[in-house]
Each structure stands twice: as C-alpha cells, then as structure tokens.
Design a protein around this motif. Structure first.
Motif, PDB file in Angstrom:
ATOM      1  N   ASP A 116       2.276   4.536   1.863  1.00 14.12           N
ATOM      2  CA  ASP A 116       1.966   4.072   0.583  1.00 14.12           C
ATOM      3  C   ASP A 116       1.671   2.662   0.339  1.00 14.12           C
ATOM      4  N   ASN A 117       2.602   1.760   0.874  1.00  9.69           N
ATOM      5  CA  ASN A 117       2.627   0.488   0.559  1.00  9.69           C
ATOM      6  C   ASN A 117       1.889  -0.679   1.689  1.00  9.69           C
ATOM      7  N   TRP A 134       6.976   5.794   2.319  1.00 11.48           N
ATOM      8  CA  TRP A 134       6.939   4.307   1.869  1.00 11.48           C
ATOM      9  C   TRP A 134       5.856   3.346   2.447  1.00 11.48           C
ATOM     10  N   SER A 148      -1.118  -3.359   0.686  1.00  7.99           N
ATOM     11  CA  SER A 148      -0.507  -4.426  -0.124  1.00  7.99           C
ATOM     12  C   SER A 148      -0.027  -5.468   0.634  1.00  7.99           C
TER      13      SER A 148
END
Length: 289
Positions: free
Chosen positions: A129-130, A126, A133
């Motif tokens: 992937d994040n 996670w 941002s």
C-alpha cells in the motif's frame, strides 16, 4: 517447553499456513531452510527434543498499481509474536537512502501494532500500500544522473577475534546477519573463533552491534580497514560471499569438544587472500604454513 513458547510456535505455524495460502507460487515465499516448518511441527509434537531453528524466509511482493517488486526478508524469534519480528526490505526501485527510510518506517509500523498479534501479513499489505510513496516518480535530470555516478561509499572491513565460537544458534545468527546486511567474509568456528566482514561501513557496524550481546565475553574487533569507493564495491572485496570455515582440530577435551583449530591451515587461507599480515594482529605471533 513452557506454555508461552508452545503458544508462540503454534501461532508461527498458523501464520505460515496463511502466508502459503496467500502466496501459493514457489517464487513468492522462499524458506532459507526448507525443513524449518517441519522441524517446528515435530518439536511441538514431542518427536524432536532440541529447539528448532528460527523460521527465516523471504517474501517476494509486487504492487499491482506500479509493478514495483520487493523482497521482504523475515526472521521470527522463537518468542514471536510476543517479540517483534526482524524484517528487512530490498527493492531495485529504491536507492540506498529510500531503502533505509522505508525500513525505518516499516519498523515504526510494526512497533505500533499490539505485541502478541501476528503481523507479517499486515507488514506485507502495508508495503504494497505504501511503497510507491518511497519511490521518486520524477525522472532525474542528466546532470543528476551524472552526479549519481560520482557518489562514493565507505567500504569497511572488520577482523573480529573471539575466544571460541561453538554454539549452533550463535553460528546461525552470524551467518544470517551477514547475509541480511549483504556482507562478505567468513566465520572461523572452534577455538579460537575469528570473523571477518566486509561491505558498507554502516552495515558492518550494524553487524557488530547485532552480534555483540551481554553474554558473549572475550570478543573484540582487532583491526579495521576503510576506504572510499566509487561505483562497484565488489572490486575491492577479498571474499565473494560469507562462509563458515572449519579446519582440522587438535584435541577433544570432554563434553565441550574444546578443540583448537589448526592455525597453520588458517594462515594458508589468509595467505591465499593476501591477508597473512592479519595473523599476527589477531594472535600476536607470526604465521607459519
């Protein structure tokens, strides 16, 4: 050892095997206690009767797309995965606000998963992937950069008194919590027990919340200091790290090892750090070498 405890520890070992295979390089996964996995194995085999320490380690992650580097500190309670793991993420690519937001989002993600399921590998994925941002892609203007230099932080120091600090599990919790929150200071074990922490005010208050639990009686914060600091906090710290103190003891009263610390040595320790005035605040008497 009950069946639930055995099941949880067996699952933790299984997840550690998966993590070691996913992160084969030594610098990618670092155990705080290099013998902790072996001690869990020996406990499950019945070779060691005492409950092993928690599995505490750090995962060093790097995203392929943006090359952002992350450190995820992991602490597994003995009843994980029935209970939630303790996770905390740091990255030089994040400012303090971004880091706080990221950690809250990660916490929400972990809470959304089914309890009883292993989730550290999910958390690592996670994050990879994040993370982008949560990093501001736009380069700040010169004006914004100059404003950053003017940002002030609240530096905080807490002096905490306890009737005694003996238990190994509690002492480890204090050390781990201070390290996780980037706090400096000390923990004086024995009787009496004294803890001093210093760092960002919010992190000091989080430490105070974490170590105070319903079964710890006779503990109080005797004194606090706060000041606004611009720039490096290290310039106002009294301590370079967080350490556990043990001085010569007087007396040995049965199985509890109910011994009293040599407060004269403790007074000298405070005096060396120009904090001898705290002695009277803690104990109500003037200190003597």
């Amino acid at each position: 050892m009950n069946a639930t405890e055995r099941e949880c520890l067996e699952l933790q070992l299984l997840e550690m095997e998966m993590l070691f295979s996913m992160f084969p390089n030594k610098e990618e996964i670092v155990l705080e206690d290099t013998s902790s996995v072996l001690r869990v194995q020996r406990y499950l085999e019945g070779i060691c009767e005492s409950l092993p320490p928690r599995l505490d380690f750090s995962l060093y992650l790097k995203t392929e797309a943006s090359s952002i580097k992350l450190q995820m500190h992991v602490s597994l309670p003995h009843n994980y995965p029935k209970a939630e793991p303790q996770l905390f993420v740091r990255s030089s690519a994040l400012d303090r606000q971004q880091q706080n937001i990221l950690n809250k989002s990660l916490e929400s993600y972990i809470m959304s998963l089914d309890r009883g399921e292993l989730c550290i590998t999910n958390a690592a994925q996670w994050l990879q992937d994040n993370i982008s941002s949560y990093v501001q892609s736009a380069k700040p203007s010169e004006e914004a950069e100059s404003c950053v230099d003017e940002i002030t932080d609240t530096f905080h120091r807490m002096w905490i008194y306890s009737h005694h600090i003996y238990r190994q599990e509690l002492r480890k919790k204090i050390l781990d919590c201070a390290k996780r929150l980037n706090l400096t200071g000390f923990c004086l074990t024995g009787k009496p027990g004294v803890i001093c922490i210093e760092g960002l005010k919010g992190q000091c208050e989080e430490f105070w919340r974490d170590i105070r639990y319903p079964n710890w009686k006779h503990i109080s914060c005797k004194h606090t200091d706060s000041k606004q600091v611009t720039g490096n906090l290290d310039a106002v710290r009294l301590f370079n790290s967080f350490e556990e103190l043990q001085f010569a003891a007087h007396g040995d009263y049965g199985l509890r090892n109910d011994y009293h610390m040599d407060l004269g040595q403790f007074f000298e320790y405070l005096k060396q750090r120009k904090s001898e005035h705290i002695f009277q605040i803690l104990f109500g008497i003037e200190g003597k070498s």
